[in-house]
Design a protein around this motif. Sequence first.
Motif, PDB file in Angstrom:
ATOM      1  N   THR A  68       0.836  -1.205   0.000  1.00  0.00           N
ATOM      2  CA  THR A  68       0.000   0.000   0.000  1.00  0.00           C
ATOM      3  C   THR A  68       0.867   1.250   0.000  1.00  0.00           C
ATOM      4  OG1 THR A  68      -1.725  -1.180   1.208  1.00  0.00           O
ATOM      5  CG2 THR A  68      -1.829   1.220   1.229  1.00  0.00           C
ATOM      6  N   SER A  73       2.467   1.909  -3.340  1.00  0.00           N
ATOM      7  CA  SER A  73       1.521   2.381  -4.359  1.00  0.00           C
ATOM      8  C   SER A  73       1.390   3.895  -4.375  1.00  0.00           C
ATOM      9  CB  SER A  73       0.141   1.754  -4.130  1.00  0.00           C
ATOM     10  OG  SER A  73      -0.513   2.322  -2.990  1.00  0.00           O
ATOM     11  N   THR A  97       4.371   5.332  -6.778  1.00  0.00           N
ATOM     12  CA  THR A  97       4.533   4.839  -8.151  1.00  0.00           C
ATOM     13  C   THR A  97       3.445   5.420  -9.039  1.00  0.00           C
ATOM     14  OG1 THR A  97       3.210   2.888  -7.596  1.00  0.00           O
ATOM     15  CG2 THR A  97       5.607   2.675  -7.450  1.00  0.00           C
TER      16      THR A  97
END
Length: 601
Positions: free
Chosen positions: A595, A598, A601
């Motif tokens: 998580t 993420s 990115t």
Amino acid sequence: MTTTAELLHESAQEATITRLLRHDAERFPDHPALTSGGTTLTWSRLRAEVATLTRGLAALGIRRGDRVLIAMSKRPEHWITDLAAVHLGALPCSTYDTLSTEQIGHIARHSNASTLVLEGAEQLARWRPVLDDLPNLRTVVVLDPDALPPGDPRFVGYAELRGEPATPDAAFEALTDAVGPTWPLTLVYTSGTTGDPKGVVLSHRNAVYESLAQEHLVPGPEHPRTVAYLPMAHIAERVLGVYLPICNAGHVTTCPDPKQLLPTLLAVRPHGIFGVPRVWEKLVTGLRAELAALPPEHAAPVEAARRAAFEAHRLRAEGAEVPAELAERVRHLDDAVLRPIRAAIGLDECVRAYSGAAPIPVPVLEFLAGLGLPVLEVWGLSETTGAATVSTPDRFATGAVGAAMPGVEVDVAEDGELLVRGPVVCEGYLRADGGIDPVTDGEGWLRTGDVGAIDERGLVTITDRKKELIITDGGKNIAPTKVEALLRAHPLVGQAVVIGDRRPYLTALLVLDEDAAPAWAAAHGITTGLPELAEHAEVLAALDHAVAEANAPLSRAEQVKAHRVLPGPWTAESGELTPKLSLRRKAVAELHAATIDSMYT
């Protein structure tokens, strides 16, 4: 002229918990000492029970220097076992009931305990896996007779050990007098946020000085009422639930289930209470909802009273004098409007309301101050017997954690780390061989690991834990707890963790509050569980707005650029929190790595 610090030092110089307990039993024999589950022990009865169990523990061969581990809930036998061990010069250590098997094993092996006292089947199931790996463990005492394993000579029942009731005899009085002020009193293990827990050894003098200083700084009524709801392994509960009541002959009522705190407060109406920020945040969430539901004709006088109370609080926080006219108006409005609101949560007679262990959001402090309940922040560690700095009604500032207690020195090292020196600093860290390693340098200073500052009024502010400071890949030093406190101000948020060390910008994980989030959802016409709420468009929009509001007072480098909402809850069992409910940042980073990645990115 004798200073306050000198008077406190003189009072604590020869005092011990054993002698103070005798003083209470002799001077206030019929006053209530401890209430649990509808049963109340007076001071004379409590001491008689301690004398009875001391006889039993002595028969087991417990002697000065032995370590005694206690795994029990908040019940009278916990206090009695602890104090009986103290009379023998042994070192009692209460353990958290949320420890993993690995953590239990570490503490059991490191403490080298000779005796373990368990409440019942639940505790036995958690401790059983490590018992055979403890060569120095001689006896396991079990309170519940139905949980006693048959055929194992190591186990003995509490009732059998206690035997027939006894009154304090000459032998017990000799033990009472033999204990010295520098003798170790208790062993408190740190929460281990940055490694294995350390065993902090506190002396009688540490505990007595801490208790007397708190009583001096914010005096309460005689025989003050308090509620014990924190784990007995927590340094705050050890001081406020055990040692301070012995020093002031107070009356402690136990609350074994923290979810029953509000009913217990209503029943006890305590004169003092300490709460970690989450306790105060939950109280405020409930009060906000109640006040928002008031009809206009009732809401208007409440708002007027809150404004007046907060203005007086603001002036005191700035060190300014409150005009006589405003003070009189506040007194009138408090009696007529605000006191009944505090009575609805059982805090209408509270004269000592404290918060500590983590930063508390400023909006929470301001809301409570507007209700005539100024919550004052304190700061300290297990190594400082709890509070080293204390805010008082006439010396505090919003966001500060108070000034050093009388006789205690606080200084700032060149790198910003706070240093503490004085009679509350512990004896040291226990070694596995029973020795004690000092925690101070050659000049007596303890390095606390906290970074902070001291202003011209002597008030201390905490920036962050030294090891938790975030350094972005742009070289910016950022204190995550400051940002996290702003994020937690929204009632939907139970936990907030800021990430960004060696990364280009800050991000955050927001964990829904398991109690407040469903209530917020119901008020907005949403009927669903936490997992669905974490993905609900209206919840996400509200938290987007909350993050924007939290970012507003922050510098650009401190602002959260992305966030994710998690359903939670986070607990010690799930791995993200310590038994003290502090964040395990390394564990959070590992458990939620995907998580977190993420957001970059």
